[in-house]
Design an enzyme around this catalytic site. Structure first.
Site: not given
Lengths: 482, 148
Positions: A331, A381, A405
């Site tokens: 980010n 995940s 990402h």
């Protein structure tokens, strides 16, 4: 106006385009990197509409882009990339997000995981206690005002100076863990107070630590350059700039909203609030954002230090040292050089939930990665798989040297909590032999693997599109969450 | 609609609530309660806890921005002091832009309790999808998306 698949032009199996003519206010076409299957998922939420909104921003170059792990955000879609002309373009805090320099760091050990199998439970417990979430008690490291500013100006390197790491640690961090344009005086007191006791804390949401094993190597040469081998024990850190970064974004989005009328900027979504890059507001935000990014690198450096302490405590000196493979920001806005219409120029590249992926030979890369390219770290995940990829040179032309990402969410946190119970999920992970140390069971449920897209499919799309190439797959041994 | 003045809605990655109130002040209070509920589900139950109060002032370009900026300001104070604020008393609440600044503004005393740990670490209150408007029954309502 609703976007359907019929509005898309197929460029190839992995690239789709929304032409500039789709909506009158678009300043550039938009491109989606995805397989057909992922595209279906992306259409389930409002990512596409948000991508079209990004294409309306002043000064946008070539295309507004979104990566295969795209999902709905606010303002920019997550996975969004936009490169702006420095003279005619804007900088938008919404294109970076509230968690400035949320990112990933990978540490490698010299051992194979089964050599220390009997110590893994203890290691997970030790790390869980060494790295607080920060939701309750604060972090263990609190700097005074003067040192705090030095840290905002110096990033990871300042922590190394303070004894939290080794001198060569910074060589293997994006931007060497320090953006020199940072100006701590442009970070508000509120932001500093929010961040005061948050150095070395993990946060909640999708932030986590994982002890992992290298499950498969796809590309031997790059793996060797990165010091990776099959069955190796590695540790992944995923966190960002905590409350400090959140407050910088809050402060400057507010400032830009009030400044936009002055610059005649009208936007389809307030969260895209922006100012010309060269304007006082744009320059101030950029310098404050850089300070926020430095805080995040300092945060991951502090956590690295404590993980190293835990490692030594549990395994003694015999199991060697943990070294940094790399550290990426997902980010962030960076000033980088790209060819536009045959001419090289500097652009402000916004990456919101997207990772820089430089190819071999880029001057920012350390000497030992020059011939391989930049490691790109993709956390999967919880409890599934993570990936190490390597950047390519063709990605400069395709995506402003950007890759995905993560796996990308497909179900809301609230929805996930309604379906799964954290305690059941813990049992499931444990049944697979994965150790779980989590502060909150509902937090665990929010991160249920099925709430995410399939990381294999996402990484496959990135690999297929040529944005980055697969090097290694990592599988979890222990999951540690706040 | 339930009578608590807010409800939790779906959002892929973040947290979306809807808040409403018969007056703007009531909408602001209910939105604050919604945020407190996200931060700490049991925040209002522990009546025996010592209350912490704080005065805040917020100025913004319009009513929607005022609500979001108000919640942002509360969140900032909440995060700094690790307090969940679940109530507000408005000392001033101007819903027409002032002649001098062209801005709407409020002054409030917010009230909350100290917590050991937040359930949810809200990163920010976003302007995304927020729009304060009156529904056909005259009730003020808006959606609010929190970055978590």
């Amino acid at each position: 106006m609703n976007i359907t698949k019929n509005d898309l032009k197929k460029i190839n199996d992995f690239v789709w385009e929304i032409p500039k003519s789709f909506r009158a206010d678009m300043r550039a076409p938009a491109r989606i990197f995805a397989t057909e299957k992922l595209l279906e998922e992306i259409f389930r939420d409002r990512s596409m509409e948000q991508l079209v909104n990004v294409a309306t921003l002043p000064g946008i170059q070539k295309h507004a882009l979104v990566m295969p792990d795209a999902h709905e955000g606010y303002g920019f879609p997550i996975g969004g990339v936009a490169a702006m002309d420095l003279d005619e373009g804007v900088i938008s805090p919404g294109g970076i997000g509230y968690d400035i320099n949320c990112g990933v760091r990978l540490l490698r050990s010299p051992v194979k995981w089964f050599e220390v199998e009997d110590k893994l439970e203890e290691l997970a417990t030790e790390i869980y206690h060494a790295v607080p979430s920060g939701l309750g008690r604060g972090g263990r490291l609190v700097f005074d005002k003067n040192k705090f500013d030095l840290m905002l100006g110096g990033g990871a390197g300042y922590l190394v100076e303070e004894g939290f790491g080794k001198e060569n640690d910074v060589l293997h961090l994006e931007a060497q863990g320090n953006l020199s344009q940072a100006d701590p005086s442009l970070v508000s007191n509120e932001a500093k107070r929010r961040g005061k006791d948050q150095l070395g804390t993990l946060g909640s949401g999708n932030h986590f630590l994982e002890v992992q094993r290298v499950d498969e190597i796809f590309e031997e040469t790059a793996a060797k350059a990165f010091g990776l081998f099959k069955d190796q024990l590695v540790i992944l850190i995923h966190t960002g700039s905590r409350g400090l970064g959140h407050q910088i974004a809050t402060d400057y989005i507010r400032l830009m909203m009030s400044a936009m009328p002055k610059y005649g900027i009208v936007l389809p979504d307030r969260e895209l609030a922006c100012a010309p890059f060269r304007s006082p507001e744009g320059q101030k935000y950029f310098a404050a954002m850089c300070a926020g990014a430095n805080f995040a690198w300092a945060n991951r450096q502090t956590i690295t230090h404590w993980i190293r302490e835990s490692w030594r405590k549990v395994l003694g000196d015999l199991s060697g040292e943990l070294e940094i493979v790399y550290d990426v920001a997902h980010n962030i806005a960076k000033i980088e050089r790209y060819k536009i219409d045959g001419k090289e120029k500097e652009l402000c590249v916004h990456r919101k939930g997207a990772t820089r992926a430089f190819g071999a030979g880029n001057s920012e890369l350390p000497a030992d990665y020059q011939s391989a390219g930049q490691p790109v770290l993709i956390p999967g995940s919880m409890g599934t798989a993570s990936y190490v990829l390597v950047g390519t040179n063709e990605s400069a032309e395709l995506s402003f040297s950007t890759s995905c990402h993560g796996a990308g969410r497909r179900m809301s946190r609230h929805g996930a909590k309604k379906i799964w119970r954290g305690s059941d999920l813990k049992k499931q992970l444990e049944a697979q032999g994965i150790i779980v140390r989590a502060g909150s069971m509902s937090g665990l449920a929010e991160e249920a693997p099925l709430a995410y897209k399939d990381v294999e499919e996402v990484v496959g799309a990135v690999h297929g599109a040529g944005l980055a190439k697969k090097v290694a797959r990592l599988k979890p041994l222990a999951v540690i969450k706040g | 609609m339930t009578d608590q003045g807010f409800e939790i809605l779906e959002h892929t990655a973040d947290l979306r609530i809807k808040a409403w109130g018969k007056t703007k002040e009531e909408l602001f209070k209910n939105a604050l309660r919604g945020m407190a509920y996200v931060q700490k589900e049991e925040a209002r139950i522990k009546k025996q806890e010592a209350r912490i109060t704080k005065k805040i002032q917020v100025k913004s370009t319009d009513m929607t921005a005022l609500l979001i900026d108000f919640l942002s300001e509360v969140l900032t104070q909440s995060q700094i002091d690790r307090v969940v604020f679940f109530d507000a008393n408005f000392k001033a609440f101007s819903d027409t832009p002032s002649a001098d600044s062209g801005q709407v503004e409020l002054e409030a005393e917010i009230e909350g309790i100290k917590v050991d740990k937040f359930d949810e670490d809200i990163k920010a209150v976003t302007y995304h999808e927020a729009e304060v408007k009156q529904n056909p029954e005259g009730v003020y309502e808006t959606k609010i998306v929190f970055d978590i």
